[in-house]
Design a protein around this motif. Structure first.
Motif, PDB file in Angstrom:
ATOM      1  N   ALA A 137      -0.521   2.915   9.735  1.00 44.79           N
ATOM      2  CA  ALA A 137       0.823   2.424   9.100  1.00 44.79           C
ATOM      3  C   ALA A 137       0.851   1.196   8.825  1.00 44.79           C
ATOM      4  O   ALA A 137       1.655   0.756   7.775  1.00 44.79           O
ATOM      5  CB  ALA A 137       1.984   2.920  10.438  1.00 44.79           C
ATOM      6  N   MET A 138       0.346   0.383   9.674  1.00 47.21           N
ATOM      7  CA  MET A 138       0.373  -1.060   9.405  1.00 47.21           C
ATOM      8  C   MET A 138      -0.435  -1.369   7.942  1.00 47.21           C
ATOM      9  O   MET A 138      -0.092  -2.241   7.416  1.00 47.21           O
ATOM     10  CB  MET A 138      -0.481  -1.757  10.471  1.00 47.21           C
ATOM     11  CG  MET A 138       0.351  -1.970  11.637  1.00 47.21           C
ATOM     12  SD  MET A 138      -0.559  -2.653  13.342  1.00 47.21           S
ATOM     13  CE  MET A 138      -0.861  -4.001  12.376  1.00 47.21           C
ATOM     14  N   THR A 173      -1.135   4.356  14.209  1.00 46.09           N
ATOM     15  CA  THR A 173      -0.270   2.780  14.360  1.00 46.09           C
ATOM     16  C   THR A 173      -1.117   1.910  13.320  1.00 46.09           C
ATOM     17  O   THR A 173      -0.557   1.280  12.329  1.00 46.09           O
ATOM     18  CB  THR A 173      -0.400   2.014  15.651  1.00 46.09           C
ATOM     19  OG1 THR A 173       0.566   3.133  16.241  1.00 46.09           O
ATOM     20  CG2 THR A 173       0.563   0.703  15.456  1.00 46.09           C
ATOM     21  N   ALA A 197      -0.913   0.600   5.554  1.00 48.19           N
ATOM     22  CA  ALA A 197       0.071   1.117   4.313  1.00 48.19           C
ATOM     23  C   ALA A 197       0.790  -0.008   3.918  1.00 48.19           C
ATOM     24  O   ALA A 197       0.922  -0.244   2.705  1.00 48.19           O
ATOM     25  CB  ALA A 197       0.478   2.355   4.584  1.00 48.19           C
ATOM     26  N   LYS A 198       1.410  -0.398   5.045  1.00 50.38           N
ATOM     27  CA  LYS A 198       2.694  -1.467   4.827  1.00 50.38           C
ATOM     28  C   LYS A 198       2.021  -2.809   4.167  1.00 50.38           C
ATOM     29  O   LYS A 198       2.440  -3.285   3.217  1.00 50.38           O
ATOM     30  CB  LYS A 198       3.613  -1.672   5.970  1.00 50.38           C
ATOM     31  CG  LYS A 198       4.400  -0.803   6.437  1.00 50.38           C
ATOM     32  CD  LYS A 198       5.058  -1.107   7.651  1.00 50.38           C
ATOM     33  CE  LYS A 198       5.859   0.124   8.113  1.00 50.38           C
ATOM     34  NZ  LYS A 198       6.499  -0.222   9.630  1.00 50.38           N
ATOM     35  N   TRP A 199       0.830  -3.138   4.602  1.00 47.48           N
ATOM     36  CA  TRP A 199      -0.031  -4.413   4.243  1.00 47.48           C
ATOM     37  C   TRP A 199      -0.485  -4.147   3.038  1.00 47.48           C
ATOM     38  O   TRP A 199      -0.372  -5.205   2.102  1.00 47.48           O
ATOM     39  CB  TRP A 199      -0.827  -4.955   5.226  1.00 47.48           C
ATOM     40  CG  TRP A 199      -1.495  -6.160   4.853  1.00 47.48           C
ATOM     41  CD1 TRP A 199      -3.032  -6.425   4.712  1.00 47.48           C
ATOM     42  CD2 TRP A 199      -1.124  -7.359   4.625  1.00 47.48           C
ATOM     43  NE1 TRP A 199      -3.233  -7.560   4.277  1.00 47.48           N
ATOM     44  CE2 TRP A 199      -1.991  -8.283   4.624  1.00 47.48           C
ATOM     45  CE3 TRP A 199       0.269  -8.066   4.806  1.00 47.48           C
ATOM     46  CZ2 TRP A 199      -1.794  -9.553   4.256  1.00 47.48           C
ATOM     47  CZ3 TRP A 199       0.422  -9.322   4.574  1.00 47.48           C
ATOM     48  CH2 TRP A 199      -0.581 -10.119   4.350  1.00 47.48           C
ATOM     49  N   HIS A 200      -1.044  -3.002   2.461  1.00 49.66           N
ATOM     50  CA  HIS A 200      -1.466  -2.818   1.413  1.00 49.66           C
ATOM     51  C   HIS A 200      -0.501  -2.641   0.236  1.00 49.66           C
ATOM     52  O   HIS A 200      -0.652  -3.106  -0.822  1.00 49.66           O
ATOM     53  CB  HIS A 200      -2.076  -1.482   1.367  1.00 49.66           C
ATOM     54  CG  HIS A 200      -2.986  -1.248   0.108  1.00 49.66           C
ATOM     55  ND1 HIS A 200      -2.497  -0.422  -0.835  1.00 49.66           N
ATOM     56  CD2 HIS A 200      -4.345  -1.263  -0.236  1.00 49.66           C
ATOM     57  CE1 HIS A 200      -3.157  -0.343  -1.938  1.00 49.66           C
ATOM     58  NE2 HIS A 200      -4.360  -0.709  -1.436  1.00 49.66           N
ATOM     59  N   ALA A 201       0.736  -2.222   0.683  1.00 49.01           N
ATOM     60  CA  ALA A 201       1.751  -2.213  -0.347  1.00 49.01           C
ATOM     61  C   ALA A 201       2.213  -3.645  -0.851  1.00 49.01           C
ATOM     62  O   ALA A 201       2.821  -3.878  -1.939  1.00 49.01           O
ATOM     63  CB  ALA A 201       3.061  -1.422   0.232  1.00 49.01           C
ATOM     64  N   LEU A 202       2.141  -4.658   0.109  1.00 48.73           N
ATOM     65  CA  LEU A 202       2.446  -5.924  -0.097  1.00 48.73           C
ATOM     66  C   LEU A 202       1.135  -6.708  -1.034  1.00 48.73           C
ATOM     67  O   LEU A 202       1.565  -7.593  -1.971  1.00 48.73           O
ATOM     68  CB  LEU A 202       2.586  -6.764   1.049  1.00 48.73           C
ATOM     69  CG  LEU A 202       3.905  -6.419   1.955  1.00 48.73           C
ATOM     70  CD1 LEU A 202       3.778  -7.151   2.948  1.00 48.73           C
ATOM     71  CD2 LEU A 202       5.228  -6.778   1.132  1.00 48.73           C
ATOM     72  N   MET A 206      -2.641   2.399  -4.171  1.00 46.50           N
ATOM     73  CA  MET A 206      -1.811   3.151  -3.054  1.00 46.50           C
ATOM     74  C   MET A 206      -2.331   4.511  -2.774  1.00 46.50           C
ATOM     75  O   MET A 206      -2.433   5.347  -1.785  1.00 46.50           O
ATOM     76  CB  MET A 206      -0.571   2.935  -2.922  1.00 46.50           C
ATOM     77  CG  MET A 206       0.180   3.401  -1.734  1.00 46.50           C
ATOM     78  SD  MET A 206      -0.371   2.488  -0.239  1.00 46.50           S
ATOM     79  CE  MET A 206       0.560   3.175   1.126  1.00 46.50           C
ATOM     80  N   GLN A 224      -2.890   7.610   0.076  1.00 51.59           N
ATOM     81  CA  GLN A 224      -2.164   8.702   0.345  1.00 51.59           C
ATOM     82  C   GLN A 224      -2.976  10.115   0.348  1.00 51.59           C
ATOM     83  O   GLN A 224      -2.761  10.872   0.918  1.00 51.59           O
ATOM     84  CB  GLN A 224      -1.031   8.665  -0.651  1.00 51.59           C
ATOM     85  CG  GLN A 224      -0.170   7.504  -0.472  1.00 51.59           C
ATOM     86  CD  GLN A 224       1.234   7.396  -1.517  1.00 51.59           C
ATOM     87  OE1 GLN A 224       0.803   7.961  -2.744  1.00 51.59           O
ATOM     88  NE2 GLN A 224       2.173   6.535  -1.422  1.00 51.59           N
TER      89      GLN A 224
END
Length: 814
Positions: free
Chosen positions: A429-430, A426, A432-437, A806, A810
């Motif tokens: 996943a959080m 979890t 990855a999303k925060w890093h994408a922003l 990113m 990955q």
């Protein structure tokens, strides 16, 4: 399957001899530190509760700084209580009862309620041999006049009203010169009068009686404080039962010191307990292992224990400010073990303790270096308590780091039985999303946006250098102190003059010159009075000049003087004896001059001895005295400073104003230190990650500092020195989170979700501990706590920027 059939990295053999040696060495260190701390606390308390110990040496003249310390010591060993009532009889009876109760408690070396009988004639007899060198200004003018002026002075002496108090006989003092001089002695420069053997003040319908207790030791010793507080509380309880109309107000350094110690102990308990419980619950929730919780606290306890011992060993004393801050250091010290536990749980059956230590070592080493950098800068701050805090933190986090690398591997040879895989997934996943922003190419846009938003806040920043940021006195005690000082009629000012010189005589001459300038002030610039040693001991130059004046204008014509006295009714033998005394007093000039050491030897000089500092301990060949003015206002303070500047060797000391100016200077310097620390962190991380990687790793903490300052600007929170010093620690602590993530992304087969969970847990424990400083009763620690909490919160939110692109995440997840 037999143990011998397991792969080497999965074998869980019994601890080796090397591991037992490591355990024994750490145990020996812990026992030594614990024994030393126990030994220090079983003897005289090493806790420093003196608020003045927090303050730096702000005076350019070391003699002036010495005067501050000596005055604090001379006036700080008394407890003053004021017993008041609208019924004078009740106030006096209650004061006597309180005095007897305090004496019986044995908490005081002595208690004065009823003033012991004193022969005022002793003061007169002391000054009598020096009478021909002691003239008031008015008598000096009369003695320098014509014979008619002398005749008028003699007539006033013979037929005027008799003097009260320090009177002299006509035979010893025909013209009343000595009596006039004695009446000018500031023996009772207050509203107090002597009634029924008690020191009494009347204000309207209220009668107040003074009770003074002398402490048996330092006001900052815990045992002295407890004894005094207990005795006073019991005495007040008995008074309320007997006289409900009686009130008691108290003041003295012992009460302020006890209040500060009690508040700090409360802070230590609250911060320590809440931090420990909070961290324990967080670690149990993440790790689900009481064993890991215990091992984490073993590492942290070693750091705190060694820090405590080292600080007392280096400084001799442990200030309450250091103790309170030390309680909050738990959250930072546990970070190192948390990062090791993350590697441990991620490895599962592939666990090898020494290899795990090697994997986490680079991240912990860089994190340690940045933290030590932040505290090392604080070490250069000129505040004794802040240097103690820096020493405490440096030793604490270094020992915690060393124990994670050197001790925990020997205690964690078994692989983990379970791992919070779901939580790690979890978290991953959080991340990855925060890093994408905010990460990758967007990092620079995020940085520019935050800077643009922060600029208006920076423009609104204002400074606050008030000394009360460091010392805040109990309002209830301040109110009681005001009652006492108003009743007594004396200022309890920390502002005074210091006069220094190469000899005692030069000090007295310069003090007289200063007092003459103070006497010349008029209108709004005038003082209500002052205390000076020259009121009791004029300079030898002044005494010789007065004697020379009498010799030329009064005793120059012995026949005319004898005729004047005989015509006034004096017997010939009286005239002959008095004139013989004049002649004999001049035969040995040294004997005719009153000196300071003669006055100091008199018992009645004790209440005023603090006016003479004597030979300086800090400056060879220097002597000093103090002049304590009464009635200082904003209107006359510039004139007082100008008066001091006009007299060689004189200086006006205002400790509070000096510290405030000092705060301002170092607050501005702090901005330079902060810029230098930011640059050092960039250089430090560049050695590990290269310039591009260093920029990404340093960016979160740079932005955290900028956002924190912007928030203070928008909220109109004035910045002080302690905010700037806390930002140094934001650099040291906040940089760790980006480092942990960067190192986790660089490790082969690392679970980046686990690393992010560990970073969040580290930040949570640090926020919990430092955030609790905001509940401290000490304003300086509140500033620390608010700045650290906000800075660390922003640092951890922006920490994913330090990972890079990113693709890095990955690749690691694949």
């Amino acid at each position: 399957m037999d143990r011998t059939e397991l792969p080497a990295e999965l074998r869980t053999a019994a601890p080796s001899r090397r591991q037992w040696v490591l355990r024994a060495a750490w145990l020996l260190l812990a026992v030594a530190a614990a024994l030393y701390c126990g030994w220090r606390f079983t003897g005289p308390s090493p806790l420093q509760t003196n608020l003045l110990a927090l303050l730096p040496a702000t005076e350019a003249d070391p003699v002036a700084e010495e005067a501050v310390d000596q005055l604090a010591g001379a006036l700080g060993n008394r407890a003053v209580l004021l017993v008041s009532s609208d019924d004078a009889a009740h106030a006096k009876a209650a004061a006597l009862q309180l005095g007897m109760a305090l004496s019986a408690s044995r908490a005081f070396a002595s208690v004065t309620a009823r003033v012991p009988p004193f022969d005022l004639g002793r003061i007169t007899r002391f000054y009598l041999p020096y009478r021909f060198g002691l003239l008031t200004a008015s008598d000096r003018a009369l003695a320098g006049g014509d014979a008619e002026a002398l005749r008028g002075a003699l007539a006033e002496r013979l037929y005027g009203l008799p003097g009260a108090g320090l009177a002299t006989s006509l035979a010893d003092d025909p013209f009343g010169w000595l009596q006039h001089w004695l009446m000018g002695l500031p023996l009772a420069a207050s509203n107090l009068t002597l009634e029924d053997g008690l020191l009494v003040a009347h204000h309207g319908s209220t009668t107040s009686v003074l009770v003074i207790g002398t402490l048996p030791g330092s006001a900052f010793e815990a045992d002295v404080q407890r004894g005094v507080l207990s005795a006073v509380a019991q005495g007040e309880t008995a008074l309320r039962a007997a006289w409900p109309d009686v009130n008691v107000a108290r003041t003295g350094a012992v009460f302020y010191a006890e209040s500060a110690r009690r508040a700090a102990e409360h802070d230590v308990h609250v911060i320590g307990i809440v931090t420990l419980v909070g961290i324990a619950l967080l670690m149990l929730w993440i790790f689900r292992s009481p064993r890991l919780l215990l091992l984490g606290f073993v590492s942290t306890a070693l750091g705190i224990l060694c820090a405590l011992a080292a600080t007392m060993l280096v400084f001799g004393k442990l200030h309450l400010l250091t103790l309170v801050f030390g309680a909050s250091l738990i959250g930072e010290a546990v970070d190192y073990s948390i990062q090791y536990f993350i590697v441990y749980l991620s490895a599962r059956q592939g666990w090898n303790a020494r290899r795990g230590a090697r994997e986490v070592l680079p991240a912990l080493a860089v994190a340690l270096a940045t933290s030590l950098l932040g505290y090392a800068i604080v070490m250069f701050a000129p505040f004794p308590a802040l240097r103690q805090i820096a020493c405490f933190a440096i030793v604490g986090i270094f020992v915690a780091f060393a124990s994670v690398i050197g001790l925990l591997p020997s205690l964690m040879t078994q692989p983990a039985r379970r791992s919070p895989r779901t939580l790690f997934a979890t978290a991953g996943a959080m991340l990855a999303k925060w890093h994408a922003l905010i990460g990758g190419r967007r990092a620079w846009g995020v940085a520019l946006a935050l800077v643009a938003i922060a600029v208006p806040g920076w423009l609104q920043l204002r400074g606050d250098d008030d000394i009360h940021l460091l010392i805040q006195r109990d309002p209830a005690l301040v109110a009681q102190e005001r009652v006492v000082t108003n009743a007594v009629g004396m200022d309890n000012s920390a502002q005074f003059f210091v006069v220094r010189g190469a000899t005692p005589e030069s000090v007295l001459e310069r003090t007289e010159a200063l007092c003459a300038r103070l006497a010349a002030l008029t209108g709004a610039q005038a003082l209500s009075g002052w205390q000076s040693v020259t009121s009791f001991v004029p300079s030898a130059q002044r005494q010789r000049a007065d004697r020379a004046l009498l010799g030329s204008h009064v005793f120059g014509d012995p026949g005319a003087l004898r005729a004047l006295l005989s015509g006034a009714g004096f017997r010939d033998d009286v005239v002959r004896t008095w004139m013989t005394s004049w002649t004999q007093s001049g035969e040995k000039s040294d004997d005719a001059v009153l000196r300071v050491e003669d006055w100091l030897a008199e018992p009645w000089s004790q209440p005023f001895r603090h006016l003479w500092l004597g030979r300086s301990a800090s400056t060879p060949g220097a002597f000093a005295a103090v002049v304590i003015p009464q009635g200082i206002t904003d209107a006359n303070q510039p004139a007082l400073i100008a008066a001091a500047h006009a007299v060689p060797g004189a200086s006006f000391v205002d400790k509070a104003a000096s510290v405030s100016r000092f705060f301002g200077v170092y607050r501005h310097d702090g901005a330079i230190w902060l810029a230098g620390a930011l640059t050092l962190i960039l250089l430090l991380t560049a050695a590990r990650y290269g310039w591009r990687g260093a920029m990404l790793v340093a960016m979160p903490v740079w932005l955290a500092v900028g956002v924190t300052l912007a928030v203070f600007g928008y909220a109109h929170v004035r910045i002080n020195l302690f905010n700037m010093l806390a930002l140094m620690l934001v650099l040291g602590v906040g940089a760790n989170y980006a480092v942990f993530l960067r190192e986790g992304a660089m490790r082969a087969n690392a679970d980046i979700g686990a690393v992010w969970a560990g970073v969040l847990l580290s930040a949570a424990t640090t926020l919990l501990s430092f955030g609790m400083l905001g509940m401290s009763s000490m304003p300086a620690l509140k500033s620390f706590g608010s700045t650290l909490s906000l800075g660390i919160m922003v640092s951890v939110m922006l920490a994913p920027i330090g990972i890079g692109g990113m693709s890095t995440i990955q690749r690691r997840k694949a």
